[in-house]
Design a protein around this motif. Structure first.
Motif: not given
Ligand code: C5P
Length: 224
Positions: A154-159, A166-168, A190-191, A195-196
């Protein structure tokens, strides 16, 4: 009867690996099957979207109702995306596994073995980040990327969501052998910025339908 929920929308989806030439007979590539991108293309087309699928080399059959553009290298993929997005697209999904680097000087003739050498070196240079480039050019209204991670998903994806504009972002844990890369089953998170969504583990075909629904929900909640 076909649903028309996405009628009037143009979606551009990249899929598959890229193939980066070393010389006329050799290349650098990866094991991406293209399945997730093709499944997304089919799911969006089934809801009435006009879909351009920009595909690296795969063994997959062309989904019906989809316009496919075949490319090899990352540079060709970026060019094809820009052509497809000449009129701003509604949605851009980057499902392709793009080679991070390409060979700096591609040999025009087949490279010969040097019988006296046990090592050889290739100089690689960075490929463009296609989704980040297109996002900075506003080539589409919504940008959706993937993040394959082996830890701190989650941390790396949000980064990545933030850095690539990106939007999602659709994140999955590729350290698990039962899902993801070259597998028919996939489980993702999906982040968005705040939201998630966690759709159930499913076949890539089923999951693609859920992902398209999530994108539709996001479009309704955050109109552009
Ligand atoms: O940085 P990383 O490769 O993990 O990012 C994955 C996301 O970025 C995917 O959506 C992929 O299609 C996209 N990407 C891209 N161009 C690159 C590398 C990745 O569009 N050169």
């Amino acid at each position: 009867p076909k649903s028309a929920e996405l009628k009037g929308q143009h979606w551009i989806i990249t899929a598959g690996p890229t193939m980066e030439a070393i010389d006329p007979v050799r290349f650098i590539s990866n094991h991406s099957s293209g399945k997730m991108g093709y499944a997304l293309a089919k799911a969006a087309a089934d809801l009435g979207a006009e879909v351009t699928l920009i595909s690296g080399p795969t063994n997959l059959a062309m989904p019906s109702g989809v316009k496919r553009v075949d490319v090899k290298s990352a540079q060709e993929m970026l060019y094809a995306c820009r052509v497809a997005a000449a009129d701003q697209a509604d949605v851009f999904i980057g499902a392709a596994a793009i080679a991070d680097f390409r060979v700096k000087d591609v040999a025009t003739q087949k490279m010969k073995k040097q019988s006296n050498e046990n090592e050889m070196q290739l100089t690689l240079i960075k490929n463009p980040d296609i989704i980040a480039t297109l996002s900075s050019e506003d080539a589409a209204k919504y940008f959706i990327g993937f993040a394959a991670e082996t830890q701190n998903v989650v941390t790396y994806a949000k980064d990545k969501l933030e850095k690539k504009g990106l939007d999602l972002i659709i994140a999955n844990d590729v350290s698990r052998s039962d899902i993801g890369f070259n597998n028919d089953q996939n489980q993702v998170v999906v982040l968005s910025k705040d939201a998630q969504w966690t759709p159930e583990k499913a076949s890539k075909t089923e999951l693609a339908k859920h992902l398209v629904n999530i994108i539709q929900t996001f479009q309704t909640e955050q109109p552009k």
